[in-house]
Scaffold this motif. Structure first.
Motif, PDB file in Angstrom:
ATOM      1  N   LYS A  69      17.965  -6.294  23.366  1.00 25.35           N
ATOM      2  CA  LYS A  69      16.542  -6.489  23.654  1.00 25.35           C
ATOM      3  C   LYS A  69      15.625  -5.743  22.700  1.00 25.35           C
ATOM      4  N   GLU A  70      16.091  -4.579  22.282  1.00 26.20           N
ATOM      5  CA  GLU A  70      15.207  -3.702  21.515  1.00 26.20           C
ATOM      6  C   GLU A  70      14.950  -4.154  20.081  1.00 26.20           C
ATOM      7  N   HIS A  71      15.809  -5.028  19.579  1.00 29.54           N
ATOM      8  CA  HIS A  71      15.658  -5.487  18.192  1.00 29.54           C
ATOM      9  C   HIS A  71      14.224  -5.807  17.816  1.00 29.54           C
ATOM     10  N   THR A  72      13.617  -6.672  18.651  1.00 30.80           N
ATOM     11  CA  THR A  72      12.291  -7.182  18.311  1.00 30.80           C
ATOM     12  C   THR A  72      11.264  -6.076  18.114  1.00 30.80           C
ATOM     13  N   ASN A  73      11.258  -5.098  19.028  1.00 29.64           N
ATOM     14  CA  ASN A  73      10.272  -4.028  18.909  1.00 29.64           C
ATOM     15  C   ASN A  73      10.364  -3.309  17.580  1.00 29.64           C
ATOM     16  N   VAL A  74      11.599  -2.981  17.212  1.00 29.40           N
ATOM     17  CA  VAL A  74      11.795  -2.229  15.980  1.00 29.40           C
ATOM     18  C   VAL A  74      11.433  -3.100  14.768  1.00 29.40           C
ATOM     19  N   ASP A  75      11.828  -4.371  14.797  1.00 27.25           N
ATOM     20  CA  ASP A  75      11.496  -5.288  13.696  1.00 27.25           C
ATOM     21  C   ASP A  75       9.991  -5.444  13.534  1.00 27.25           C
ATOM     22  N   GLU A  76       9.296  -5.547  14.675  1.00 30.90           N
ATOM     23  CA  GLU A  76       7.843  -5.698  14.629  1.00 30.90           C
ATOM     24  C   GLU A  76       7.187  -4.544  13.891  1.00 30.90           C
ATOM     25  N   LYS A  77       7.669  -3.349  14.160  1.00 28.83           N
ATOM     26  CA  LYS A  77       7.057  -2.178  13.527  1.00 28.83           C
ATOM     27  C   LYS A  77       7.218  -2.218  12.010  1.00 28.83           C
ATOM     28  N   LEU A  78       8.395  -2.634  11.551  1.00 28.26           N
ATOM     29  CA  LEU A  78       8.618  -2.689  10.106  1.00 28.26           C
ATOM     30  C   LEU A  78       7.693  -3.731   9.474  1.00 28.26           C
ATOM     31  N   PHE A  79       7.564  -4.862  10.160  1.00 30.99           N
ATOM     32  CA  PHE A  79       6.662  -5.902   9.671  1.00 30.99           C
ATOM     33  C   PHE A  79       5.226  -5.370   9.596  1.00 30.99           C
ATOM     34  N   ASP A  80       4.801  -4.687  10.646  1.00 30.15           N
ATOM     35  CA  ASP A  80       3.439  -4.140  10.680  1.00 30.15           C
ATOM     36  C   ASP A  80       3.223  -3.120   9.560  1.00 30.15           C
ATOM     37  N   LEU A  81       4.219  -2.288   9.364  1.00 31.38           N
ATOM     38  CA  LEU A  81       4.120  -1.262   8.321  1.00 31.38           C
ATOM     39  C   LEU A  81       3.834  -1.920   6.967  1.00 31.38           C
ATOM     40  N   LYS A  82       4.617  -2.964   6.656  1.00 35.02           N
ATOM     41  CA  LYS A  82       4.422  -3.673   5.398  1.00 35.02           C
ATOM     42  C   LYS A  82       3.040  -4.310   5.334  1.00 35.02           C
ATOM     43  N   ASN A  83       2.682  -4.958   6.424  1.00 38.83           N
ATOM     44  CA  ASN A  83       1.434  -5.709   6.423  1.00 38.83           C
ATOM     45  C   ASN A  83       0.208  -4.805   6.353  1.00 38.83           C
ATOM     46  N   ILE A  84       0.277  -3.645   6.988  1.00 42.29           N
ATOM     47  CA  ILE A  84      -0.861  -2.714   6.939  1.00 42.29           C
ATOM     48  C   ILE A  84      -1.052  -2.230   5.503  1.00 42.29           C
ATOM     49  N   VAL A  85       0.056  -1.924   4.840  1.00 47.07           N
ATOM     50  CA  VAL A  85      -0.044  -1.479   3.450  1.00 47.07           C
ATOM     51  C   VAL A  85      -0.606  -2.612   2.584  1.00 47.07           C
ATOM     52  N   ILE A  86      -0.097  -3.816   2.813  1.00 41.39           N
ATOM     53  CA  ILE A  86      -0.523  -4.937   1.969  1.00 41.39           C
ATOM     54  C   ILE A  86      -1.978  -5.327   2.238  1.00 41.39           C
ATOM     55  N   LYS A  87      -2.355  -5.362   3.507  1.00 40.92           N
ATOM     56  CA  LYS A  87      -3.680  -5.902   3.824  1.00 40.92           C
ATOM     57  C   LYS A  87      -4.788  -4.870   3.976  1.00 40.92           C
ATOM     58  N   TYR A  88      -4.451  -3.669   4.414  1.00 42.72           N
ATOM     59  CA  TYR A  88      -5.539  -2.779   4.823  1.00 42.72           C
ATOM     60  C   TYR A  88      -5.601  -1.436   4.127  1.00 42.72           C
ATOM     61  N   LEU A  89      -4.816  -1.227   3.078  1.00 41.63           N
ATOM     62  CA  LEU A  89      -4.842   0.064   2.408  1.00 41.63           C
ATOM     63  C   LEU A  89      -6.080   0.183   1.516  1.00 41.63           C
ATOM     64  N   GLU A  90      -6.729   1.347   1.556  1.00 41.58           N
ATOM     65  CA  GLU A  90      -7.843   1.599   0.630  1.00 41.58           C
ATOM     66  C   GLU A  90      -7.258   1.716  -0.782  1.00 41.58           C
ATOM     67  N   PRO A  91      -7.967   1.184  -1.795  1.00 35.37           N
ATOM     68  CA  PRO A  91      -7.320   1.114  -3.115  1.00 35.37           C
ATOM     69  C   PRO A  91      -7.321   2.419  -3.922  1.00 35.37           C
ATOM     70  N   ASN A  92      -7.255   3.563  -3.270  1.00 30.03           N
ATOM     71  CA  ASN A  92      -7.205   4.803  -4.050  1.00 30.03           C
ATOM     72  C   ASN A  92      -5.792   5.382  -4.083  1.00 30.03           C
ATOM     73  N   TYR A  93      -4.890   4.658  -4.712  1.00 28.32           N
ATOM     74  CA  TYR A  93      -3.500   5.104  -4.805  1.00 28.32           C
ATOM     75  C   TYR A  93      -2.990   4.730  -6.191  1.00 28.32           C
ATOM     76  N   GLN A  94      -1.823   5.220  -6.529  1.00 27.63           N
ATOM     77  CA  GLN A  94      -1.211   4.883  -7.817  1.00 27.63           C
ATOM     78  C   GLN A  94      -0.412   3.588  -7.664  1.00 27.63           C
ATOM     79  N   ASN A  95      -0.748   2.596  -8.486  1.00 26.45           N
ATOM     80  CA  ASN A  95      -0.087   1.291  -8.375  1.00 26.45           C
ATOM     81  C   ASN A  95       1.432   1.368  -8.324  1.00 26.45           C
ATOM     82  N   ASN A  96       2.001   2.034  -9.319  1.00 29.77           N
ATOM     83  CA  ASN A  96       3.457   2.024  -9.433  1.00 29.77           C
ATOM     84  C   ASN A  96       4.134   2.628  -8.218  1.00 29.77           C
TER      85      ASN A  96
END
Lengths: 201, 237
Positions: free
Chosen positions: B170-197
Motif C-alpha cells: 500500500k505504501e508504494h504510492t505515497n513514497v512515489d508521490e513524494k519523489l515526483f513532487d520533489l522533481k516537479n517543485i524543482v522544475i516548476k517552482y525554483l527561484e532562478p538563483n542557483y548554479q545551472n550545472n
C-alpha cells in the motif's frame, strides 16, 4: 527572508550604477556609502542575509574590522569591486569579485548566487492559475489541517474541499501534502518560520 | 522495441541503454565484456539465464511482462534481486542524490533550496522506512511461504500466520508521490538563483533514481505480488 545589500565605494557613478542594476534585476534597494567609516551606522540592520560590495581600493584591514560587527549574527558575504586584476586578494577574505568594467550581464551572473530577489507576495498570489479559494485551501493543507478541519474553517462542505484539492493537484502538479507545504513556503503563501518544518514537510 | 535474447552481446546491451549498468552490477557482472553474450556471462557467473533476460527486458520495455514465465522464477531469486537493489538504493543512489543536493545548496545560498533539502530528508526517511518494512516483514514472509508451498515445511511461523502480501504494497504510492513532487517543485517552482550545472546534476540523479525505483516497483507489483498471491491461494486453500 530579506536580503540587504550595502555598496561601499568612493565613486558615486559606480555605487549608483550598481544599485540601479541591483534594483532592476533583483528588486532590492541597496544602501550606498562612501567609506567604511559609515558602515557602523548600519550594524543594526535586521536581515537574513547581508551582502557587502566593497571597493578594492579600500584598505582590506579596515574593511575586515568594519564588517566584523556583522559577522555571527547574519549571513554575511563580501564581494570585491576591483579596477585592476592585481587588486584581487589571494586569500579568502572575499567571497567573490568583479571588475568595474564588467558588463551588466556579468555583474548579474556574479551576484545571482547571493541575491535572491525580495519576494513580493501580492504579485505572486495570482500566479499558477489558482483561485483565491484554492489558495486558502493550499494554505490550510500546508498547515497540516485535515479536509474536515478545512471545511469547517472555510464554511464549505468536505466534498467541495476534496474537489478544490483535486484541482490544486492538477494545476500545480504536486500530489503530496508535504509537497504542497513546500510550494506554499516557496511562494510566500505561508511563513516558514510560523510552522514546524520538520513536522509538516 | 526489440527484446534482448541470450545471443545479445553485453556491449550492445549497454550501448542500447546505459541505465542498465546498475542492473547488471546487481548480478555481479562488471565491465570489460569483450565479445561475450548474455548466455556466456550467465554461464560464467552462474546466473539464471531466463531470470536475467526477464529483468533486463522488463527494465527496457515497460510492456514486457511474460507473466507465466515470470511466475516460474523462484521467490529466492526474485527476493535476492530486490534485496540487492535495496542495498544499491541505500548505499549508492541516495548518498549520490544527497551529495548533489548539498553541493547545490552550499553554492547557491538560496532559502528555497534549504526547504527542498528538508523535503528530501523527509522523503528519504519514508523510503528507508518502507525498504526496512519489506526487508523485515514482506521478504521473510515470502520466503517462508515458498517453503510451505514447496512442502519443505508444514506451516508458516506463528508470527507470520495472519500476514498477507496485499497488506504490504500500500505504501508504494505515497513514497512515489513524494519523489515526483520533489522533481516537479524543482522544475516548476525554483527561484532562478542557483548554479545551472549543480541543479542539473541533482535533477539527473533524481530522474535516474526514479527510473530505477519504478522498475523495482514493477518487479514487485507485477512479478512478486501475483506470484505470492497465487502461492497464498494454494497454501491457504
Amino acid at each position: 527572508m530579506s536580503t540587504r545589500v550595502i555598496i561601499i565605494h568612493a565613486a558615486d557613478i559606480i555605487s549608483h550604477g550598481l544599485s540601479g542594476i541591483i534594483k532592476i534585476k533583483f528588486n532590492i534597494d541597496a544602501i550606498t556609502i562612501k567609506s567604511t567609516d559609515n558602515l557602523a551606522n548600519y550594524t543594526g540592520i535586521k536581515a537574513q542575509k547581508i551582502i557587502i560590495l566593497v571597493d578594492a581600493n579600500l584598505d582590506s584591514k579596515q574593511v575586515s574590522i568594519a564588517t566584523k560587527s556583522f559577522h555571527n549574527q547574519n549571513h554575511l558575504k563580501i564581494i570585491l569591486i576591483y579596477a585592476h586584476k592585481e587588486q584581487i586578494p589571494s586569500n579568502d577574505q572575499v567571497d567573490c569579485c568583479f571588475s568595474i568594467d564588467a558588463s551588466t550581464d556579468k555583474i548579474v551572473e556574479v551576484l545571482n548566487p547571493y541575491l535572491s530577489p525580495n519576494k513580493n507576495p501580492a504579485s505572486k498570489k495570482s500566479s499558477y492559475g489558482l483561485t483565491e479559494r484554492e489558495i486558502d485551501v493550499v494554505k490550510l493543507v500546508a498547515f497540516g489541517k485535515t479536509n474536515k478541519e478545512i471545511a469547517e474553517e472555510l464554511f464549505i462542505s468536505i466534498h467541495t474541499v476534496i474537489s478544490h484539492r483535486k484541482n490544486i493537484t492538477e494545476k500545480l502538479g504536486i500530489k503530496s501534502i508535504s509537497g504542497l507545504t513546500v510550494f506554499a513556503i516557496l511562494n510566500n503563501l505561508i511563513d516558514a518560520e510560523a510552522i514546524d518544518i520538520t513536522e509538516l514537510i | 522495441m526489440d527484446l534482448f535474447d541470450k545471443k545479445t552481446k553485453l556491449a550492445f546491451l549497454i550501448h542500447s541503454n546505459y541505465l542498465l549498468l546498475p542492473v547488471i552490477n546487481r548480478f555481479g557482472i562488471k565491465l570489460g565484456f569483450r565479445d561475450k553474450n548474455i548466455e556466456d556471462i550467465c554461464l560464467e557467473k552462474n546466473i539464471d539465464l531466463n531470470f536475467f533476460l526477464a529483468i533486463i527486458n522488463a527494465f527496457q520495455n515497460h510492456e514486457y511482462f511474460p507473466e507465466k514465465e515470470l511466475r516460474s522464477f523462484s521467490s529466492e531469486l526474485i527476493v535476492d534481486y530486490l534485496r540487492k537493489s535495496h542495498i544499491d538504493f541505500k548505499k549508492i543512489s541516495l548518498p549520490k542524490i544527497e551529495q548533489q543536493l548539498n553541493n547545490l545548496v552550499e553554492k547557491s545560498h538560496s532559502d528555497d533550496l534549504k526547504i527542498i533539502q528538508s523535503f528530501y530528508a523527509k522523503y528519504k526517511e519514508e523510503l528507508i522506512e518502507h525498504i526496512q518494512d519489506e526487508e523485515e516483514n514482506a521478504f521473510p514472509y515470502v520466503l517462508e511461504l515458498q517453503k510451505v508451498a514447496d512442502k519443505k515445511t508444514e506451516s508458516l511461523p506463528a508470527h507470520l500466520v495472519g500476514y498477507s502480501i496485499q497488506s504490504f504494497e500500500k505504501e508504494h504510492t505515497n513514497v512515489d508521490e513524494k519523489l515526483f513532487d520533489l522533481k516537479n517543485i524543482v522544475i516548476k517552482y525554483l527561484e532562478p538563483n542557483y548554479q545551472n550545472n549543480d541543479c542539473n546534476a541533482f535533477l539527473f540523479e533524481l530522474f535516474q533514481f526514479e527510473r530505477d525505483l519504478t522498475d523495482h516497483a514493477r518487479i514487485e507489483d507485477k512479478i512478486l505480488v501475483p506470484k505470492v498471491m497465487a502461492m497464498e491461494k494454494e497454501v491457504k486453500a
